[in-house]
Write a protein that holds these residues in place. Structure first.
Motif, PDB file in Angstrom:
ATOM      1  N   THR A  80      -4.593  -6.059  22.713  1.00  0.00           N
ATOM      2  CA  THR A  80      -4.932  -7.220  21.873  1.00  0.00           C
ATOM      3  C   THR A  80      -4.055  -7.230  20.624  1.00  0.00           C
ATOM      4  O   THR A  80      -3.525  -8.276  20.227  1.00  0.00           O
ATOM      5  CB  THR A  80      -6.422  -7.182  21.477  1.00  0.00           C
ATOM      6  OG1 THR A  80      -7.208  -7.167  22.667  1.00  0.00           O
ATOM      7  CG2 THR A  80      -6.792  -8.385  20.629  1.00  0.00           C
ATOM      8  N   VAL A 104      -1.386 -10.285  19.804  1.00  0.00           N
ATOM      9  CA  VAL A 104      -1.381 -11.056  18.554  1.00  0.00           C
ATOM     10  C   VAL A 104      -0.024 -10.923  17.866  1.00  0.00           C
ATOM     11  O   VAL A 104       0.554 -11.913  17.389  1.00  0.00           O
ATOM     12  CB  VAL A 104      -2.531 -10.582  17.625  1.00  0.00           C
ATOM     13  CG1 VAL A 104      -2.397 -11.188  16.236  1.00  0.00           C
ATOM     14  CG2 VAL A 104      -3.878 -10.946  18.246  1.00  0.00           C
ATOM     15  N   THR A 110      -4.485 -15.024  14.971  1.00  0.00           N
ATOM     16  CA  THR A 110      -5.572 -14.059  15.159  1.00  0.00           C
ATOM     17  C   THR A 110      -5.926 -14.002  16.644  1.00  0.00           C
ATOM     18  O   THR A 110      -5.538 -14.892  17.420  1.00  0.00           O
ATOM     19  CB  THR A 110      -6.856 -14.455  14.392  1.00  0.00           C
ATOM     20  OG1 THR A 110      -7.483 -15.541  15.086  1.00  0.00           O
ATOM     21  CG2 THR A 110      -6.549 -14.864  12.956  1.00  0.00           C
ATOM     22  N   ARG A 153      -8.567 -14.695  17.982  1.00  0.00           N
ATOM     23  CA  ARG A 153      -9.476 -15.784  18.365  1.00  0.00           C
ATOM     24  C   ARG A 153      -8.726 -17.096  18.584  1.00  0.00           C
ATOM     25  O   ARG A 153      -9.311 -18.105  18.970  1.00  0.00           O
ATOM     26  CB  ARG A 153     -10.552 -15.992  17.285  1.00  0.00           C
ATOM     27  CG  ARG A 153     -11.552 -14.868  17.214  1.00  0.00           C
ATOM     28  CD  ARG A 153     -12.443 -14.843  18.461  1.00  0.00           C
ATOM     29  NE  ARG A 153     -12.775 -13.470  18.828  1.00  0.00           N
ATOM     30  CZ  ARG A 153     -12.889 -13.028  20.068  1.00  0.00           C
ATOM     31  NH1 ARG A 153     -12.690 -13.827  21.091  1.00  0.00           N
ATOM     32  NH2 ARG A 153     -13.181 -11.779  20.319  1.00  0.00           N
ATOM     33  N   ASP A 154      -7.423 -17.103  18.307  1.00  0.00           N
ATOM     34  CA  ASP A 154      -6.643 -18.332  18.471  1.00  0.00           C
ATOM     35  C   ASP A 154      -6.288 -18.562  19.935  1.00  0.00           C
ATOM     36  O   ASP A 154      -6.142 -17.613  20.710  1.00  0.00           O
ATOM     37  CB  ASP A 154      -5.341 -18.253  17.660  1.00  0.00           C
ATOM     38  CG  ASP A 154      -5.598 -18.401  16.176  1.00  0.00           C
ATOM     39  OD1 ASP A 154      -6.494 -19.179  15.798  1.00  0.00           O
ATOM     40  OD2 ASP A 154      -4.912 -17.716  15.376  1.00  0.00           O
ATOM     41  N   ASN A 155      -6.097 -19.828  20.264  1.00  0.00           N
ATOM     42  CA  ASN A 155      -5.618 -20.208  21.597  1.00  0.00           C
ATOM     43  C   ASN A 155      -4.112 -20.446  21.522  1.00  0.00           C
ATOM     44  O   ASN A 155      -3.615 -21.087  20.588  1.00  0.00           O
ATOM     45  CB  ASN A 155      -6.341 -21.472  22.074  1.00  0.00           C
ATOM     46  CG  ASN A 155      -5.725 -22.054  23.334  1.00  0.00           C
ATOM     47  OD1 ASN A 155      -4.789 -22.850  23.270  1.00  0.00           O
ATOM     48  ND2 ASN A 155      -6.226 -21.635  24.478  1.00  0.00           N
ATOM     49  N   ASP A 184      -3.047 -24.142  21.323  1.00  0.00           N
ATOM     50  CA  ASP A 184      -3.407 -24.776  20.050  1.00  0.00           C
ATOM     51  C   ASP A 184      -2.423 -24.411  18.948  1.00  0.00           C
ATOM     52  O   ASP A 184      -2.242 -25.161  17.982  1.00  0.00           O
ATOM     53  CB  ASP A 184      -4.821 -24.361  19.624  1.00  0.00           C
ATOM     54  CG  ASP A 184      -5.885 -25.063  20.465  1.00  0.00           C
ATOM     55  OD1 ASP A 184      -5.537 -26.027  21.166  1.00  0.00           O
ATOM     56  OD2 ASP A 184      -7.055 -24.631  20.413  1.00  0.00           O
ATOM     57  N   ASN A 204      -7.831 -19.862  27.185  1.00  0.00           N
ATOM     58  CA  ASN A 204      -8.750 -18.993  26.444  1.00  0.00           C
ATOM     59  C   ASN A 204      -8.087 -18.520  25.166  1.00  0.00           C
ATOM     60  O   ASN A 204      -6.954 -18.888  24.872  1.00  0.00           O
ATOM     61  CB  ASN A 204      -9.135 -17.786  27.317  1.00  0.00           C
ATOM     62  CG  ASN A 204      -9.836 -18.220  28.595  1.00  0.00           C
ATOM     63  OD1 ASN A 204     -11.020 -18.481  28.592  1.00  0.00           O
ATOM     64  ND2 ASN A 204      -9.085 -18.321  29.674  1.00  0.00           N
ATOM     65  N   ASP A 205      -8.806 -17.688  24.426  1.00  0.00           N
ATOM     66  CA  ASP A 205      -8.178 -17.146  23.218  1.00  0.00           C
ATOM     67  C   ASP A 205      -7.304 -15.940  23.578  1.00  0.00           C
ATOM     68  O   ASP A 205      -7.315 -15.455  24.724  1.00  0.00           O
ATOM     69  CB  ASP A 205      -9.223 -16.808  22.147  1.00  0.00           C
ATOM     70  CG  ASP A 205     -10.249 -15.793  22.622  1.00  0.00           C
ATOM     71  OD1 ASP A 205      -9.975 -15.067  23.592  1.00  0.00           O
ATOM     72  OD2 ASP A 205     -11.336 -15.720  22.010  1.00  0.00           O
ATOM     73  N   LEU A 206      -6.535 -15.491  22.614  1.00  0.00           N
ATOM     74  CA  LEU A 206      -5.595 -14.395  22.877  1.00  0.00           C
ATOM     75  C   LEU A 206      -6.330 -13.112  23.256  1.00  0.00           C
ATOM     76  O   LEU A 206      -5.842 -12.326  24.073  1.00  0.00           O
ATOM     77  CB  LEU A 206      -4.713 -14.161  21.645  1.00  0.00           C
ATOM     78  CG  LEU A 206      -3.742 -15.300  21.296  1.00  0.00           C
ATOM     79  CD1 LEU A 206      -3.079 -15.030  19.932  1.00  0.00           C
ATOM     80  CD2 LEU A 206      -2.676 -15.481  22.369  1.00  0.00           C
ATOM     81  N   THR A 223      -9.018 -12.814  25.039  1.00  0.00           N
ATOM     82  CA  THR A 223      -9.373 -12.877  26.466  1.00  0.00           C
ATOM     83  C   THR A 223      -8.145 -12.628  27.340  1.00  0.00           C
ATOM     84  O   THR A 223      -8.214 -11.918  28.356  1.00  0.00           O
ATOM     85  CB  THR A 223      -9.999 -14.251  26.794  1.00  0.00           C
ATOM     86  OG1 THR A 223     -11.099 -14.460  25.914  1.00  0.00           O
ATOM     87  CG2 THR A 223     -10.460 -14.320  28.235  1.00  0.00           C
ATOM     88  N   ARG A 258      -3.150 -29.310  18.317  1.00  0.00           N
ATOM     89  CA  ARG A 258      -2.294 -28.850  19.421  1.00  0.00           C
ATOM     90  C   ARG A 258      -1.080 -29.770  19.547  1.00  0.00           C
ATOM     91  O   ARG A 258       0.046 -29.317  19.689  1.00  0.00           O
ATOM     92  CB  ARG A 258      -3.092 -28.820  20.724  1.00  0.00           C
ATOM     93  CG  ARG A 258      -2.282 -28.370  21.900  1.00  0.00           C
ATOM     94  CD  ARG A 258      -3.106 -28.297  23.174  1.00  0.00           C
ATOM     95  NE  ARG A 258      -4.092 -27.220  23.154  1.00  0.00           N
ATOM     96  CZ  ARG A 258      -4.791 -26.828  24.210  1.00  0.00           C
ATOM     97  NH1 ARG A 258      -4.616 -27.416  25.366  1.00  0.00           N
ATOM     98  NH2 ARG A 258      -5.668 -25.855  24.116  1.00  0.00           N
TER      99      ARG A 258
END
Lengths: 93, 341
Positions: A14, A18, A31, A33-35, A38, A69-71, A73, B35
Motif C-alpha cells: 500500500t 501510494v 492517499t 483512500r483515493d481512486n 479520480d 476502487n481505492d488504492l 484495495t 475526475r
C-alpha cells in the motif's frame, strides 16, 4: 506474537502503491483512500503503475480493481497475488 | 513505396462550437466532475443546439476555399469525414455539404469510420487523385458534432468530446504541406466497444426514460468487455499504443522514410502523457506534438489532427521540410499520414 506475514505485505505494498501513484500522477497529496481515475489516472498511467509492480514483485495490478476502487484495495489485491505467485514461495515483498 | 502523386494542402479553414469551460461545465454532464477536470482539458467547444455537422463543415469549408482563392465550381472532389452521428438516416451527408457549398456535378465521398477518418481519409483523396488525373482540387473536411442525446461527451473516453470542423483544400502539384503516405489497418475484435446501442436497425429507439446523462459510459463498456479478463484488458490497452507505432512505421516505409526522419507528431487530442506514449518511442519530443494545443480544444473527433496541423503552421512552429505524422485511432482502426511541410 508476531503479526501475520500478509498484513506486513499489504502495508508495504500500500505504501509503495501510494508512492508510485503520487509520482506517476505528479500529485503529492495522494492517499490510500483515493481512486486512481479520480486523480486523473488513465490507461497509459495504469500500465506504468503495472510495470512498476511487475518489476518489483513479478505480478501486476488488476486494472479494473485499480479503476473502480481505492488504492488501498488495489494494493490489497496485489498483495494477495504476490503471496500466491509461484515465483515467490516465501511471499517476500 | 507510394505511387508518385504530387499533392499538398494549400489552405485550412476551421469552425468551432462555442467555447465552454471544462471546470464549470463538468458537473452538468457527470456526477464526479473532479475526475473529468483532472484529465487536464481547459476548454471544449459546444455547438448551439441548432448548429449541426453540416453547418460546421460548411463554415470551415468556406474559410478554406476563401483562403486558397478557390471557388466551389473549381472543386473536383469533396470528401467529408464525420465522426459522430449523421444528421439524418438515409441521406448522403457529403451531398448535403456539397449542396450548401453550391458544388454541382462533382464527385463526393462520405466517410464514417470514426475519429481516425480525419487521418486515413487523406488516403482516399490521394488514391482518387492517383486514379483520376483530371482531379486537381479537392476539398477534404473532418467534422465532429456530438449528439448529446446519444452520447455524454464527458464519459465516453478519457477526453472531453468537442464540436468542430477542419477543412483543407488539397491541390495537385503543390509542393508544400505535401502528402507522402497514409497507412491504416483494422483489428475488428473490439469494434463494438464504443457503440451506442440505439438508433440503428437492431434497436431503433431507446427504452423509455433512457438518457445519455445517466446511461453507462465508456468505463462500463470496458468493464463489460474485459472485467473478468484482466490479461486481455492489459493486452488491449498496451496494443492501442503499440499498434500506433506500428502503423506509423508502415507509413514511413511506404514513404521511404525512417522514424528518425519524423520531426513532429500530431495525435488525437488526449492527455500529454498519452500523446507522449506515442511520441517517445519515435524519438519525438513532447514539444513537437499537439500536447500544448489539446487542452484548449478537447477531443474534436476526426477534426483533431487537421486543426492541430493548421494551428502549428499558423503559430510558426513548423518549418519547411519538417516531416509531420498525423496519427489516430478509431475503435480498433489505426491510421497514420505523413506530410512534408
Amino acid at each position: 506474537m508476531s503479526e501475520p506475514r500478509t498484513s506486513h505485505h499489504t502495508e508495504e505494498i500500500t505504501r509503495l502503491t501510494v508512492e508510485w501513484a503520487a509520482e506517476i500522477l505528479e500529485e503529492p497529496e495522494v492517499t490510500a483512500r483515493d481512486n486512481f481515475l479520480d486523480l486523473g489516472g488513465h490507461s497509459i498511467l495504469a500500465l506504468r503503475l503495472c510495470r512498476y509492480a511487475a518489476e518489483r514483485f513479478g505480478v501486476e495490478y488488476d486494472i479494473m480493481t485499480l479503476f473502480e476502487n481505492d488504492l488501498a484495495t488495489a494494493a490489497e489485491d496485489l498483495a494477495t497475488k504476490v503471496s500466491a505467485a509461484p515465483s515467490n514461495p516465501d511471499g517476500r515483498v | 513505396m507510394s505511387p508518385t502523386v504530387n499533392l499538398g494542402i494549400s489552405s485550412f479553414g476551421f469552425a468551432f462550437g462555442e467555447d465552454r469551460d471544462v471546470a464549470t461545465s463538468a458537473g452538468d454532464y457527470v456526477d464526479n466532475p473532479e475526475r473529468v477536470i483532472n484529465w487536464g482539458f481547459r476548454t471544449f467547444h459546444r455547438a448551439p443546439d441548432d448548429t449541426h455537422a453540416t453547418q460546421l463543415a460548411t463554415e470551415a469549408s468556406r474559410r478554406a476555399l476563401e483562403r486558397s482563392g478557390t471557388t466551389a465550381a473549381e472543386l473536383d472532389l469533396v470528401v467529408l469525414a464525420s465522426s459522430d452521428l449523421p444528421e439524418y438516416s438515409y441521406r448522403d451527408e457529403a451531398a448535403a455539404l456539397a449542396r450548401c457549398l453550391g458544388v454541382e456535378r462533382t464527385q463526393t465521398l462520405f466517410l464514417q469510420e470514426g475519429c481516425g477518418a480525419g487521418v486515413h481519409g487523406l488516403y482516399y483523396v490521394a488514391a482518387s487523385m492517383t486514379m483520376q488525373p483530371e482531379i486537381n482540387r479537392v476539398l477534404f473536411i473532418a467534422v465532429n458534432r456530438v449528439s448529446e442525446f446519444h452520447r455524454n461527451r464527458m464519459n465516453v473516453v478519457n477526453a472531453v468530446l468537442s464540436d468542430a470542423a477542419a477543412a483543407v483544400v488539397i491541390e495537385r502539384g503543390r509542393s508544400s504541406n505535401r502528402w507522402l503516405a497514409t497507412e491504416q489497418f483494422t483489428e475488428p475484435e473490439n469494434c463494438d466497444l464504443l457503440r451506442v446501442d440505439f438508433g440503428g436497425t437492431v434497436n431503433p429507439l431507446p427504452p423509455q426514460g433512457w438518457s445519455s446523462r445517466t446511461a453507462p459510459g465508456g468505463h462500463e463498456a470496458i468493464r463489460a468487455r474485459f472485467g473478468d479478463d484482466p490479461a486481455t484488458l492489459q493486452r488491449f490497452l498496451r496494443n492501442r499504443y503499440r499498434r500506433l507505432v506500428e502503423v506509423i512505421d508502415h507509413a514511413c516505409a511506404r514513404a521511404g522514410l525512417g522514424r528518425e526522419d519524423l520531426t513532429h507528431l500530431i495525435y488525437l487530442n488526449d492527455s500529454a502523457t498519452s500523446i507522449n506514449a506515442v511520441a517517445e518511442p519515435l524519438g519525438i519530443p513532447l514539444e513537437h506534438t499537439n500536447a500544448e494545443l489539446a487542452p484548449d480544444h478537447g477531443h474534436m473527433g476526426a477534426a483533431d489532427q487537421l486543426v492541430s496541423f493548421g494551428q502549428l503552421l499558423e503559430r510558426g512552429e513548423l518549418s519547411s521540410g519538417d516531416i509531420v505524422v498525423l496519427c489516430g485511432i478509431s475503435t480498433e482502426r489505426w491510421s497514420a499520414t505523413l506530410l512534408r511541410v
